[in-house]
Scaffold this motif. Structure first.
Motif, PDB file in Angstrom:
ATOM      1  N   UNK A  54     -42.732  79.489  11.016  1.00  0.00           N
ATOM      2  CA  UNK A  54     -42.299  80.211   9.825  1.00  0.00           C
ATOM      3  C   UNK A  54     -43.209  79.787   8.678  1.00  0.00           C
ATOM      4  N   UNK A  55     -43.970  80.756   8.190  1.00  0.00           N
ATOM      5  CA  UNK A  55     -45.009  80.426   7.218  1.00  0.00           C
ATOM      6  C   UNK A  55     -46.010  79.493   7.871  1.00  0.00           C
ATOM      7  N   UNK A  56     -46.278  78.366   7.216  1.00  0.00           N
ATOM      8  CA  UNK A  56     -47.195  77.373   7.779  1.00  0.00           C
ATOM      9  C   UNK A  56     -46.453  76.267   8.524  1.00  0.00           C
ATOM     10  N   UNK A  57     -45.149  76.424   8.718  1.00  0.00           N
ATOM     11  CA  UNK A  57     -44.315  75.406   9.354  1.00  0.00           C
ATOM     12  C   UNK A  57     -43.951  75.801  10.775  1.00  0.00           C
ATOM     13  N   UNK A  58     -43.622  74.794  11.573  1.00  0.00           N
ATOM     14  CA  UNK A  58     -43.195  75.061  12.940  1.00  0.00           C
ATOM     15  C   UNK A  58     -42.248  73.993  13.442  1.00  0.00           C
ATOM     16  N   UNK A  59     -41.521  74.331  14.491  1.00  0.00           N
ATOM     17  CA  UNK A  59     -40.626  73.393  15.166  1.00  0.00           C
ATOM     18  C   UNK A  59     -40.982  73.411  16.652  1.00  0.00           C
ATOM     19  N   UNK A  60     -41.179  72.225  17.217  1.00  0.00           N
ATOM     20  CA  UNK A  60     -41.568  72.077  18.617  1.00  0.00           C
ATOM     21  C   UNK A  60     -40.658  71.063  19.301  1.00  0.00           C
ATOM     22  N   UNK A  61     -40.207  71.392  20.508  1.00  0.00           N
ATOM     23  CA  UNK A  61     -39.439  70.461  21.333  1.00  0.00           C
ATOM     24  C   UNK A  61     -40.304  69.971  22.477  1.00  0.00           C
ATOM     25  N   UNK A  62     -40.223  68.674  22.754  1.00  0.00           N
ATOM     26  CA  UNK A  62     -40.930  68.071  23.877  1.00  0.00           C
ATOM     27  C   UNK A  62     -39.917  67.289  24.711  1.00  0.00           C
ATOM     28  N   UNK A  63     -39.846  67.587  25.996  1.00  0.00           N
ATOM     29  CA  UNK A  63     -39.015  66.796  26.900  1.00  0.00           C
ATOM     30  C   UNK A  63     -39.929  65.926  27.746  1.00  0.00           C
ATOM     31  N   UNK A  64     -39.527  64.679  27.897  1.00  0.00           N
ATOM     32  CA  UNK A  64     -40.251  63.728  28.741  1.00  0.00           C
ATOM     33  C   UNK A  64     -39.358  63.434  29.941  1.00  0.00           C
ATOM     34  N   UNK A  65     -39.880  63.682  31.130  1.00  0.00           N
ATOM     35  CA  UNK A  65     -39.131  63.456  32.363  1.00  0.00           C
ATOM     36  C   UNK A  65     -39.927  62.563  33.309  1.00  0.00           C
ATOM     37  N   UNK A  66     -39.230  62.010  34.288  1.00  0.00           N
ATOM     38  CA  UNK A  66     -39.886  61.204  35.309  1.00  0.00           C
ATOM     39  C   UNK A  66     -40.300  62.135  36.445  1.00  0.00           C
ATOM     40  N   UNK A  67     -41.565  62.041  36.844  1.00  0.00           N
ATOM     41  CA  UNK A  67     -42.050  62.848  37.962  1.00  0.00           C
ATOM     42  C   UNK A  67     -41.312  62.419  39.237  1.00  0.00           C
ATOM     43  N   UNK A  68     -40.998  63.376  40.044  1.00  0.00           N
ATOM     44  CA  UNK A  68     -40.325  63.078  41.306  1.00  0.00           C
ATOM     45  C   UNK A  68     -38.857  63.436  41.252  1.00  0.00           C
ATOM     46  N   UNK A  69     -38.092  62.738  40.385  1.00  0.00           N
ATOM     47  CA  UNK A  69     -36.661  63.022  40.315  1.00  0.00           C
ATOM     48  C   UNK A  69     -36.275  63.896  39.129  1.00  0.00           C
ATOM     49  N   UNK A  70     -37.210  64.138  38.209  1.00  0.00           N
ATOM     50  CA  UNK A  70     -36.939  65.011  37.066  1.00  0.00           C
ATOM     51  C   UNK A  70     -35.976  64.446  36.041  1.00  0.00           C
ATOM     52  N   UNK A  71     -35.645  63.156  36.134  1.00  0.00           N
ATOM     53  CA  UNK A  71     -34.716  62.536  35.179  1.00  0.00           C
ATOM     54  C   UNK A  71     -35.268  62.641  33.763  1.00  0.00           C
ATOM     55  N   UNK A  72     -34.406  63.026  32.829  1.00  0.00           N
ATOM     56  CA  UNK A  72     -34.795  63.107  31.422  1.00  0.00           C
ATOM     57  C   UNK A  72     -34.926  61.695  30.865  1.00  0.00           C
ATOM     58  N   UNK A  73     -36.081  61.390  30.307  1.00  0.00           N
ATOM     59  CA  UNK A  73     -36.349  60.089  29.699  1.00  0.00           C
ATOM     60  C   UNK A  73     -36.150  60.170  28.181  1.00  0.00           C
TER      61      UNK A  73
END
Length: 132
Positions: free
Chosen positions: A97-116
């Motif tokens: 919006x305009x010059x601003x933005x919102x970004x989400x980043x999820x970090x997970x463990x490879x293999x089991x997909x657990x959210x870190x």
């Protein structure tokens, strides 16, 4: 930008993919937890998880080619990561919006997909500098 990112390179962060659909960006990265990243509890130091997510955030909000920097961010640590784990980060730009933005980043463990961790970044596109 990524080619000149010595901090991310030093941590061994690998670029898996980056994309921009003409409006919003996306990126995926990968990083192994090494001996120098664990703290006295023998789990990954939160600062390294934050840096991993932040590097992914930078890729996402710069995917469209406009010089963009962080204006602020928050992170929630959900689970710990350990020596030898391989982490994946997936970043999605939610809005601009305009010059601003919102970004989400999820970090997970490879293999089991657990959210870190979940990271939310707020970005600001800089105005181009006038030519000298």
């Amino acid at each position: 930008m990524w080619d000149d990112d010595g901090a991310s390179r030093h941590l061994g962060i690998e670029l898996v993919s980056v994309d921009h659909d003409g409006r919003l960006g996306r990126a995926r990265t990968r990083m192994a937890v090494t001996e120098t990243m664990v703290n006295g509890h023998r789990i990954m130091h939160g600062g390294y998880i934050f840096t991993f997510a932040d590097s992914t955030f930078a890729l996402v909000c710069n995917a469209g080619g406009e010089l963009t920097v962080a204006a602020g961010c928050d992170i929630d640590f959900v689970r710990s990561a350990a020596l030898g784990d391989v982490l994946l980060a997936e970043g999605v730009e939610r809005t601009r919006y305009g010059r601003n933005g919102i970004t989400d980043v999820t970090v997970t463990r490879e293999g089991d997909g657990e959210l870190i961790a979940h990271f939310r970044g707020r970005s600001r596109a800089l105005k181009p500098r006038p030519s000298a």
